[in-house]
Scaffold this active site. Structure first.
Site, PDB file in Angstrom:
ATOM      1  N   SER A   1     -23.936 -21.345  18.931  1.00 11.73           N
ATOM      2  CA  SER A   1     -22.802 -20.703  18.258  1.00 11.73           C
ATOM      3  C   SER A   1     -22.515 -19.306  18.783  1.00 11.73           C
ATOM      4  O   SER A   1     -21.429 -18.769  18.567  1.00 11.73           O
ATOM      5  CB  SER A   1     -23.047 -20.634  16.744  1.00 11.73           C
ATOM      6  OG  SER A   1     -24.126 -19.766  16.445  1.00 11.73           O
TER       7      SER A   1
ATOM      8  N   LYS B   1     -25.055 -13.859  14.152  1.00  9.31           N
ATOM      9  CA  LYS B   1     -23.591 -13.845  14.317  1.00  9.31           C
ATOM     10  C   LYS B   1     -23.146 -12.436  14.701  1.00  9.31           C
ATOM     11  O   LYS B   1     -23.910 -11.479  14.645  1.00  9.31           O
ATOM     12  CB  LYS B   1     -22.874 -14.262  13.024  1.00  9.31           C
ATOM     13  CG  LYS B   1     -23.275 -15.621  12.463  1.00  9.31           C
ATOM     14  CD  LYS B   1     -22.842 -16.778  13.344  1.00  9.31           C
ATOM     15  CE  LYS B   1     -23.278 -18.117  12.730  1.00  9.31           C
ATOM     16  NZ  LYS B   1     -23.021 -19.248  13.643  1.00  9.31           N
TER      17      LYS B   1
END
Length: 245
Positions: free
Chosen positions: A52, A93
């Site tokens: 991701s 993230k």
């Protein structure tokens, strides 16, 4: 005659060179061990299980993250965090919005916008729109809006827009800020702060001391090896000199 002049006043047969080599080894040990201790106190290793954050961080990459207070986090930082709504497991993230920001996508040219202004994101996985799905979120005070760099394959704040708090997580959920990739060898390097957020209020954060720590460890190792090698080399050269004499 010359050998007696090279001996120290202690009378133990130690030459000036051997004393200096011992000092070099001692300083090297301080740098080497001190660097490791310093790093262990400030940094924690994490393994990223998904892609991701590609291409910034690949699947299976091991990163070094500095333990920081959530209040120190700025836009553009890559963070390790835990949040019960997201599953309460460590996740990695990128922060693209802080309290008071309106994060939306996409502008006419497919870019992420922050408070109505397009943001340059050179770290994204591929060319094209900054998000395959449109969204808009007003980030509550004291919270962070988080996205993966691989927007087509990241479960992030966009996924949690309806979970409350507009998909944002509290600053207190942040455990650490990623400074560098440590493994595999081919991906080693610093995780740079993106320039696209630098001109915004609050600017971007400064990297931690990981580069200084690595330099200290490497220099220390070189000094230890170099100092330790002096004795055998000096003895070998001495034997050659006596044989040639």
């Amino acid at each position: 005659m010359s050998s007696s002049k090279e001996r120290t006043s202690g009378g133990r047969g130690r030459t000036t060179g051997s004393v200096l080599s011992g000092l070099v080894v001692a300083v090297g040990c301080v740098l080497f061990l001190g660097g490791f201790v310093w790093g262990a106190l400030l940094y924690r290793p994490y393994t990223v299980p998904t892609d991701s954050m590609a291409p910034t961080i690949g699947v299976g990459d091991r990163v070094l993250a500095e333990q920081v207070d959530g209040a120190e986090i700025r836009r553009g930082d890559v963070v390790v965090f835990r949040d019960s709504v997201w599953g309460n497991v460590p996740m990695v993230k990128r922060v693209v919005g802080v309290g008071g920001d309106t994060v939306a996508c996409c502008s006419k040219d497919g870019r992420l916008t922050l408070n109505g202004k397009p943001v340059e994101e050179p770290y994204l996985q591929a060319a094209g729109p900054a998000s395959p799905t449109g969204f808009s979120s007003k980030v509550p005070a004291g919270r962070l809006f988080l996205l993966g760099d691989h927007r087509n394959d990241s479960l992030d704040s966009r996924t949690h827009l309806k979970d409350g708090d507009h998909g944002a997580v509290p600053r207190s959920a942040v455990d650490a800020r990623v400074d560098a990739r440590a493994w595999p060898l081919g991906s080693m390097g610093m995780v740079e702060r993106p320039a696209g957020f630098a001109a915004m209020p609050g600017g971007t954060s400064q990297p931690g001391p990981v580069r200084t720590i690595v330099i200290a460890v490497v220099v220390g190792a070189v000094m230890i090896l170099g100092g330790a090698a002096y004795g055998p080399l000096a003895r070998r050269m001495g034997r050659k000199g006596r044989e040639s004499g």
